[in-house]
Design a protein around this motif. Structure first.
Motif, mmCIF file in Angstrom:
data_model
loop_
_atom_site.group_PDB
_atom_site.id
_atom_site.type_symbol
_atom_site.label_atom_id
_atom_site.label_comp_id
_atom_site.label_asym_id
_atom_site.label_seq_id
_atom_site.Cartn_x
_atom_site.Cartn_y
_atom_site.Cartn_z
ATOM 1 N N VAL A 31 0.847 -1.185 0.000
ATOM 2 C CA VAL A 31 0.000 0.000 0.000
ATOM 3 C C VAL A 31 0.884 1.238 0.000
ATOM 4 O O VAL A 31 1.742 1.392 0.863
ATOM 5 N N ASN A 32 0.650 2.119 -0.947
ATOM 6 C CA ASN A 32 1.495 3.296 -1.069
ATOM 7 C C ASN A 32 1.218 4.295 0.056
ATOM 8 O O ASN A 32 2.021 4.473 0.961
ATOM 9 N N SER A 52 3.231 7.908 3.772
ATOM 10 C CA SER A 52 3.642 7.091 2.643
ATOM 11 C C SER A 52 4.226 5.763 3.119
ATOM 12 O O SER A 52 4.484 5.569 4.313
ATOM 13 N N ARG A 53 4.460 4.883 2.185
ATOM 14 C CA ARG A 53 5.048 3.599 2.514
ATOM 15 C C ARG A 53 6.414 3.781 3.168
ATOM 16 O O ARG A 53 6.808 3.011 4.041
ATOM 17 N N GLY A 54 7.113 4.829 2.769
ATOM 18 C CA GLY A 54 8.427 5.105 3.327
ATOM 19 C C GLY A 54 8.407 5.876 4.628
ATOM 20 O O GLY A 54 9.458 6.141 5.208
ATOM 21 N N GLY A 55 7.207 6.255 5.072
ATOM 22 C CA GLY A 55 7.097 6.930 6.360
ATOM 23 C C GLY A 55 7.006 8.448 6.291
ATOM 24 O O GLY A 55 6.974 9.118 7.324
ATOM 25 N N ILE A 103 -8.523 3.835 -4.321
ATOM 26 C CA ILE A 103 -8.599 4.315 -2.939
ATOM 27 C C ILE A 103 -9.663 3.505 -2.210
ATOM 28 O O ILE A 103 -10.801 3.394 -2.678
ATOM 29 N N TYR A 104 -9.273 2.955 -1.093
ATOM 30 C CA TYR A 104 -10.181 2.167 -0.268
ATOM 31 C C TYR A 104 -10.474 2.928 1.022
ATOM 32 O O TYR A 104 -9.599 3.614 1.558
ATOM 33 N N TRP A 105 -11.712 2.774 1.523
ATOM 34 C CA TRP A 105 -12.145 3.472 2.723
ATOM 35 C C TRP A 105 -12.644 2.496 3.769
ATOM 36 O O TRP A 105 -13.263 1.477 3.441
#
Length: 115
Positions: A31-32, A52-55, A103-105
């Motif tokens: 997940v991005n 983000s995925r990288g924090g 996009i998921y909610w």
């Protein structure tokens, strides 16, 4: 199908704290961006924070310093620590995840701050 389940909402007095959790049914390493939004009665849904995925984190300017977003990819989860809560923070808080162009909610969790 990706499912997001929020928890941790509730009723708290002004000045108090709450920690929201959101567990994602997909491995969040894929997940991005994950984020928290909120919607107060009669108002549009607005960004609270995302990560983000990288924090790398991004916050609504008005919430910087009081709210902290974090994620734990090993637990497929994203969290929102909310401190010094104010009555105007009362809203339904939604978790979302952006992955593969979709996009998921989550279903939302109610946060009510009493004065």
């Amino acid at each position: 199908q990706v499912q997001l389940v929020e928890s941790g909402g509730g009723l708290v007095q002004a000045g108090g704290s709450l920690r929201l959790s959101c567990v994602v049914s997909r491995n969040t390493f894929s997940v991005n961006v994950m984020g928290w939004y909120r919607q107060a009665p009669g108002k549009q849904r607005e960004l609270v924070a995302d990560i983000s995925r990288g924090g790398r984190t991004n916050y609504a300017d008005s919430l910087k310093g009081r709210f902290t977003i974090s994620r734990d990819n090993a637990k497929n989860a994203v969290y929102l620590q909310m401190n010094s809560l104010k009555p105007e923070d009362t809203a339904v808080y939604y978790c979302n995840a952006y992955s593969g162009g979709v996009i998921y909610w989550g279903q939302g969790t109610q946060v009510t701050v009493s004065s």
